[in-house]
Scaffold this motif. Sequence first.
Motif, PDB file in Angstrom:
ATOM      1  N   GLY A  61       0.785  -1.233   0.000  1.00  0.00           N
ATOM      2  CA  GLY A  61       0.000   0.000   0.000  1.00  0.00           C
ATOM      3  C   GLY A  61       0.814   1.278   0.000  1.00  0.00           C
ATOM      4  O   GLY A  61       0.248   2.358  -0.127  1.00  0.00           O
ATOM      5  N   GLY A  62       2.125   1.164   0.143  1.00  0.00           N
ATOM      6  CA  GLY A  62       2.972   2.347   0.091  1.00  0.00           C
ATOM      7  C   GLY A  62       3.410   2.847   1.456  1.00  0.00           C
ATOM      8  O   GLY A  62       2.776   2.573   2.477  1.00  0.00           O
TER       9      GLY A  62
ATOM     10  N   GLU B  90      -0.060  11.188  -2.417  1.00  0.00           N
ATOM     11  CA  GLU B  90      -0.972  10.711  -3.446  1.00  0.00           C
ATOM     12  C   GLU B  90      -2.412  11.184  -3.216  1.00  0.00           C
ATOM     13  O   GLU B  90      -3.224  11.156  -4.134  1.00  0.00           O
ATOM     14  CB  GLU B  90      -0.929   9.178  -3.496  1.00  0.00           C
ATOM     15  N   GLN B  91      -2.717  11.605  -2.002  1.00  0.00           N
ATOM     16  CA  GLN B  91      -4.070  12.067  -1.710  1.00  0.00           C
ATOM     17  C   GLN B  91      -4.308  13.441  -2.335  1.00  0.00           C
ATOM     18  O   GLN B  91      -3.395  14.227  -2.517  1.00  0.00           O
ATOM     19  CB  GLN B  91      -4.287  12.147  -0.200  1.00  0.00           C
TER      20      GLN B  91
ATOM     21  N   LEU C 243       3.858   1.631   7.046  1.00  0.00           N
ATOM     22  CA  LEU C 243       3.427   1.195   5.728  1.00  0.00           C
ATOM     23  C   LEU C 243       1.950   0.842   5.708  1.00  0.00           C
ATOM     24  O   LEU C 243       1.387   0.421   6.721  1.00  0.00           O
ATOM     25  CB  LEU C 243       4.218  -0.058   5.311  1.00  0.00           C
ATOM     26  N   TYR C 244       1.355   1.001   4.539  1.00  0.00           N
ATOM     27  CA  TYR C 244      -0.036   0.579   4.355  1.00  0.00           C
ATOM     28  C   TYR C 244      -0.059  -0.817   3.739  1.00  0.00           C
ATOM     29  O   TYR C 244       0.688  -1.109   2.799  1.00  0.00           O
ATOM     30  CB  TYR C 244      -0.783   1.578   3.477  1.00  0.00           C
ATOM     31  N   VAL C 245      -0.928  -1.666   4.277  1.00  0.00           N
ATOM     32  CA  VAL C 245      -0.957  -3.060   3.847  1.00  0.00           C
ATOM     33  C   VAL C 245      -1.414  -3.191   2.403  1.00  0.00           C
ATOM     34  O   VAL C 245      -0.846  -3.956   1.622  1.00  0.00           O
ATOM     35  CB  VAL C 245      -1.871  -3.887   4.775  1.00  0.00           C
ATOM     36  N   THR C 246      -2.444  -2.445   2.009  1.00  0.00           N
ATOM     37  CA  THR C 246      -2.976  -2.512   0.645  1.00  0.00           C
ATOM     38  C   THR C 246      -3.197  -1.097   0.122  1.00  0.00           C
ATOM     39  O   THR C 246      -3.011  -0.111   0.824  1.00  0.00           O
ATOM     40  CB  THR C 246      -4.310  -3.276   0.597  1.00  0.00           C
ATOM     41  N   ARG C 247      -3.657  -1.017  -1.151  1.00  0.00           N
ATOM     42  CA  ARG C 247      -3.957   0.273  -1.756  1.00  0.00           C
ATOM     43  C   ARG C 247      -5.339   0.783  -1.370  1.00  0.00           C
ATOM     44  O   ARG C 247      -5.723   1.887  -1.731  1.00  0.00           O
ATOM     45  CB  ARG C 247      -3.878   0.159  -3.289  1.00  0.00           C
ATOM     46  N   ASP C 248      -6.089  -0.030  -0.653  1.00  0.00           N
ATOM     47  CA  ASP C 248      -7.430   0.371  -0.231  1.00  0.00           C
ATOM     48  C   ASP C 248      -7.361   1.648   0.598  1.00  0.00           C
ATOM     49  O   ASP C 248      -6.498   1.776   1.475  1.00  0.00           O
ATOM     50  CB  ASP C 248      -8.058  -0.757   0.598  1.00  0.00           C
ATOM     51  N   PRO C 249      -8.256   2.602   0.369  1.00  0.00           N
ATOM     52  CA  PRO C 249      -8.240   3.857   1.136  1.00  0.00           C
ATOM     53  C   PRO C 249      -8.358   3.648   2.646  1.00  0.00           C
ATOM     54  O   PRO C 249      -7.871   4.462   3.429  1.00  0.00           O
ATOM     55  CB  PRO C 249      -9.454   4.617   0.595  1.00  0.00           C
TER      56      PRO C 249
END
Length: 414
Positions: free
Chosen positions: A119-120, A128-129, A168-174
Amino acid sequence: MPYTSPTSIQPSEVEGHPIQKFINKLAGQPQSYAKKANYIFGKTLGAGTFGVVRRARDINTKEDVAIKIVLKKAFKGNESAFYDELSLLQKCQHKNIVGFRDWFESKDKFYIVTQLATGGELFDRIVEQGKFTEKNAVKIIVQILDAVDYLHNKLNIVHRDLKPENLLYVTRDPDSELVLADFGIAKELLTPDEVLTSSAGSLGYCAPEVLTGKGHGKPCDIWSLGVICYTILCGYSPFRAENVNDFLNEVQKDPPVVFHREQWKHISEGAKRFILRALTIDQKKRATVTELLNDPWILSNYDDYDKDDLLPQLKKSLAKQKFVRVVEIVKLNNRIKKLRELETDSDSDDTDFEFVDSSSSSDSSAFDLSSVANSLKKDTTKSEVNASLFQQVVRAAATNKEKVLSYKEPEAGN
């Protein structure tokens, strides 16, 4: 932390074909090495001084994972540090802490399997927001506080390397969870008030007491969190010093940080008070994680904080960090070449150290502060030989999204 033998860690049951097990035994490989056959290795995601990070697929669970491959030479006979950390990581079961999956070893290498986060990094996600407000910042800080609260109050662990790169974010989900990674220099305390004297951390985020060597504990994580909070609200560090002595001089001010009018005019007084509670020089007076979770800035109705867009100011500073990453890719293949040269003939498997063919993450800035200690004219221990062991394991995937997202399921029989 006392030495824990590898047998007491109880890794998952060794699998693999009986013939392969027999071949490994003849080759003098440890029993757990048979588990390597359970993974399909993908691209190299990053490289450090003593190891690389590879993307992989667990054949049995079908989960995509990250595998850090570390040369045992990195430990120079102190392998107990590796086993101690594995024991620590297996205890961490929290939604805001990166998941540990498994480990195995060969004669000359350790393999560490962890959750793969795609997720970045925290700052990447912010940029990115389309908009970033103080309300968004509160949501981030709450997740970090929850992770630290779990470590401090449930497991009696001090992380010692909290910084944006390790979030870190686990996924790209918002709505993806934010997870804390990199436990390479974390310590499990024997008592809640145990004092650590071995200096390790990341300059710019570690607390003053860590650098002076006078002893530190859980409060050092609170200082780091304060630096993170300051940075995500304005886009730059509260400290300008580039060496230890200058930093120690800089924080002698009261308060130790400045809220510049132009950059902080749209940020609430509550946020500033929260930061100052975390960035209190005297660690005995510094707020605890429990106190910060109950801080008015955290508990208030932060819909009021959703008005002013902080993103334009953040982008000005974060663009510089992006440039540094691009420069670092030039060094990666040279590191991998050196890793191949360090391998012994008896355990040579150069497929472990594949060259990087596109952008990749750079070395973490976490380090053993022995060089820092020398600059302060004091002795330091060498107990932090595993300081960079889990650097980049999950973070590597975050800066290689194209490779991760384009991963294809191997065809049967391959």
